[in-house]
Write an enzyme that holds these catalytic residues in place. Structure first.
Site, PDB file in Angstrom:
ATOM      1  N   GLU A 289       0.848  -1.199   0.000  1.00  0.00           N
ATOM      2  CA  GLU A 289       0.000   0.000   0.000  1.00  0.00           C
ATOM      3  C   GLU A 289       0.877   1.240   0.000  1.00  0.00           C
ATOM      4  OE1 GLU A 289      -2.803   0.435   3.176  1.00  0.00           O
ATOM      5  OE2 GLU A 289      -3.831  -1.453   2.798  1.00  0.00           O
ATOM      6  N   GLU A 343     -13.631   5.300  -0.381  1.00  0.00           N
ATOM      7  CA  GLU A 343     -14.442   4.375   0.417  1.00  0.00           C
ATOM      8  C   GLU A 343     -15.143   5.142   1.537  1.00  0.00           C
ATOM      9  OE1 GLU A 343     -12.267   0.445   1.055  1.00  0.00           O
ATOM     10  OE2 GLU A 343     -10.643   1.714   0.305  1.00  0.00           O
ATOM     11  N   LYS A 346     -15.050   4.225   5.649  1.00  0.00           N
ATOM     12  CA  LYS A 346     -13.826   4.136   6.437  1.00  0.00           C
ATOM     13  C   LYS A 346     -13.874   5.158   7.570  1.00  0.00           C
ATOM     14  CE  LYS A 346      -9.921   2.948   4.980  1.00  0.00           C
ATOM     15  NZ  LYS A 346      -8.567   2.917   4.418  1.00  0.00           N
ATOM     16  N   GLU A 352      -9.238   9.785   5.120  1.00  0.00           N
ATOM     17  CA  GLU A 352      -9.361   8.325   5.091  1.00  0.00           C
ATOM     18  C   GLU A 352     -10.371   7.849   4.055  1.00  0.00           C
ATOM     19  OE1 GLU A 352      -7.533   5.988   6.727  1.00  0.00           O
ATOM     20  OE2 GLU A 352      -6.313   7.726   7.248  1.00  0.00           O
TER      21      GLU A 352
END
Length: 524
Positions: A289, A343, A346, A352
């Site tokens: 990542e 997303e 999250k 985030e």
């Protein structure tokens, strides 16, 4: 007649031996593209360089269906994808797409997977094997950043890894699917300077057996790296340019003298030095990542689309150039960008939920060229480090002979630089010194790769100058006036392929004519 046949067989064997010998000595470049993100077909002779993949996180309630995601991934020629579980719908969607999949065993499954082999065998039988090899699974991550998760499950990871490996062995897939586990940079107790990189002693109880497992099975050490957080949490100590691969200055490691122009390389090398400190020198590092958010709260001013675009573009270029890191010059590195989508479920700060390359409606958050060869389209007040041919890169007079030779060998080899001009009787052979030859090779690589700071590092042996180092008939390349990196690679590959085809055709023709002549003479 029998003797004649024996003579013919001997002659054919001799010619085949000659064919193999010619193929070995011809200067073939068997990789037209050392680094691939798109168009993964196994290159000739298994030549494969560094790769860029993308993480497909699904912590959201507004994402497109897996089959639409598979279409999006193929449309953008993304050939490496990481998912965090073994979702059946995702595996079905990516069947027969050619996309390599890294699948995961979640932290919540570590307990049953570590306790009983039968649990792993059943999971493999029901959740993986029915979709393999149509779904091109190449790696299984056992747990994710366990040292950061609530109710630390570190002690369960290695037993679960052994059980997964055993399950793969039972079905003969242990050499085709790698087993590892991902970590955050928090697994280190120290990361600066890179040469002082060390693992946190509190994790030693599970790290040592894990590293032994990785070394024994030739699996990579997986790390999640985020220069964004280093800058956000300590802007007074880390410059934004250094985090974005944009720095025009260098950070020196006082223990090794290695020069770093970006935080990404420094963090990678910290991992390598930590591994070497424990005498694990053969384990490769994989970045599972990394990325940059495009939006954040008022306290996250660096989380912008422009910065995200710059970071990921520079990252891709850096990786696919196979330049390696200062401590691991030319070392291949596989990297996964986080994440495919924003997303919305999250937790945490605003950033985030905004790491995605795409919105849920499948439109791009910002333009990103996955090939690493396009021009970055950013606002006028932002630019990549590029000098448009006004600077050159030459070898430092202060560099050791050993470091210069290693860097020169890499530039003329993995770096895809055409070094014919510094061969005997060629324009740049004289003066016949290591510094002169390295300077020519360094500058060629530098200009072919966008004249960026990173492209003139060479482990600290390269320096930029404003004066043209060309002399007599030895002309140093400048960006835009000679072959680009892409065209140079293609030209070399094309020439090599042409030479190979010509040799094969000549020998095959000769072999055929020999047979014809023999049989004609036999009839008479």
């Amino acid at each position: 007649m029998a003797r004649g046949v024996e003579q013919l067989i001997f002659l054919i064997s001799l010619l085949l031996t000659l064919l193999v010998s010619v193929l070995k000595i011809l200067p073939f470049n068997v990789c037209t593209e050392n680094s691939t993100l798109s168009g993964f077909e196994e290159p000739m002779f298994l030549c494969r360089g560094s790769t860029i993949g993308v993480c497909y996180g699904r912590n959201a309630d507004d994402l497109p269906t897996p089959d639409k995601v598979a279409q999006l991934v193929q449309q953008h020629k993304i050939k490496y994808l990481r998912i965090y579980d073994s979702n059946i719908q995702v595996l079905k969607a990516f069947a027969n797409t050619g996309v390599e999949l890294m699948i995961g065993i979640t932290n919540s499954d570590l307990l049953p997977f570590s306790q009983f082999q039968s649990n792993v065998d059943t999971w493999l039988k029901n959740s993986v094997l029915p979709y393999y090899p149509a779904a091109r699974i190449t790696c299984i991550t056992v747990g994710a950043e366990v040292t950061e998760s609530p109710g630390n499950a570190s002690a369960l990871v290695v037993p679960a890894m052994h059980n997964v490996l055993m399950a793969l062995k039972k079905v003969g897939l242990h050499k085709k699917i790698k087993v590892s586990s991902t970590h955050s940079l928090g697994v280190l107790s120290r990361s600066f300077p890179p040469s002082a990189g060390a693992f946190n002693s509190s994790h030693a109880f599970f790290l040592k057996p894990m590293l032994e497992f990785l070394a024994e099975n030739q699996s990579p050490f997986m790390i999640d790296i985020y220069p964004y957080y280093a800058y956000r949490d300590s802007p007074n100590n880390v410059s934004l340019d250094y985090a974005l691969f944009e720095s025009s200055s260098e950070v020196i490691d006082p223990n090794t003298g290695l020069l770093y122009t970006n935080m990404f390389d420094a963090q990678i090398d910290a991992i390598y030095f930590a591994l070497m400190a424990l005498n694990f020198r053969t384990i490769k590092v994989m970045v599972t990542e990394t990325g940059w958010p495009s939006k954040g709260s008022s306290k996250e001013k660096a989380a912008t689309p422009d910065n995200a675009q710059i970071y990921n573009t520079n990252l891709i270029r850096h990786v696919i150039n196979n330049s390696g890191t200062p401590a691991k010059l030319g070392e291949e590195l596989d990297v996964y960008i986080f994440s495919l989508f924003n997303e919305n479920r999250k937790p945490g700060m605003e950033s985030e939920r905004n790491w995605g390359l795409f919105y849920p409606d499948q439109t791009s958050v910002y333009n990103l060229d996955f090939s690493g060869k396009g021009v970055l389209d950013v606002p006028a007040n932002k630019s990549l480090t590029s000098f448009n041919g006004t600077t050159w890169c030459i070898a430092s007079n202060n560099a050791s002979q050993l470091d210069l030779q290693n860097a020169l060998d890499w530039a003329c080899g993995s770096g895809d630089v055409d070094c014919s001009a510094i061969q005997p009787s060629q324009p740049c052979f004289e003066p016949d010194t290591l510094v002169s030859h390295a300077s020519y090779a360094f500058n060629s690589y530098y200009q072919q790769n966008g004249a960026s700071d990173v492209a003139c590092s060479f482990g600290g042996t390269g320096v930029k100058v404003n004066k043209d180092p060309s002399y007599d008939n030895c002309m140093y390349m400048i960006t835009g006036t000679n072959k680009t990196a892409a065209s140079n690679t293609t030209a070399i590959a094309s020439t090599s392929s042409s030479a190979q085809n010509e040799a094969c055709a000549w020998i095959s023709s000769f072999l055929l004519m020999t047979c014809v002549v023999y049989f004609l003479s036999f009839e008479h």
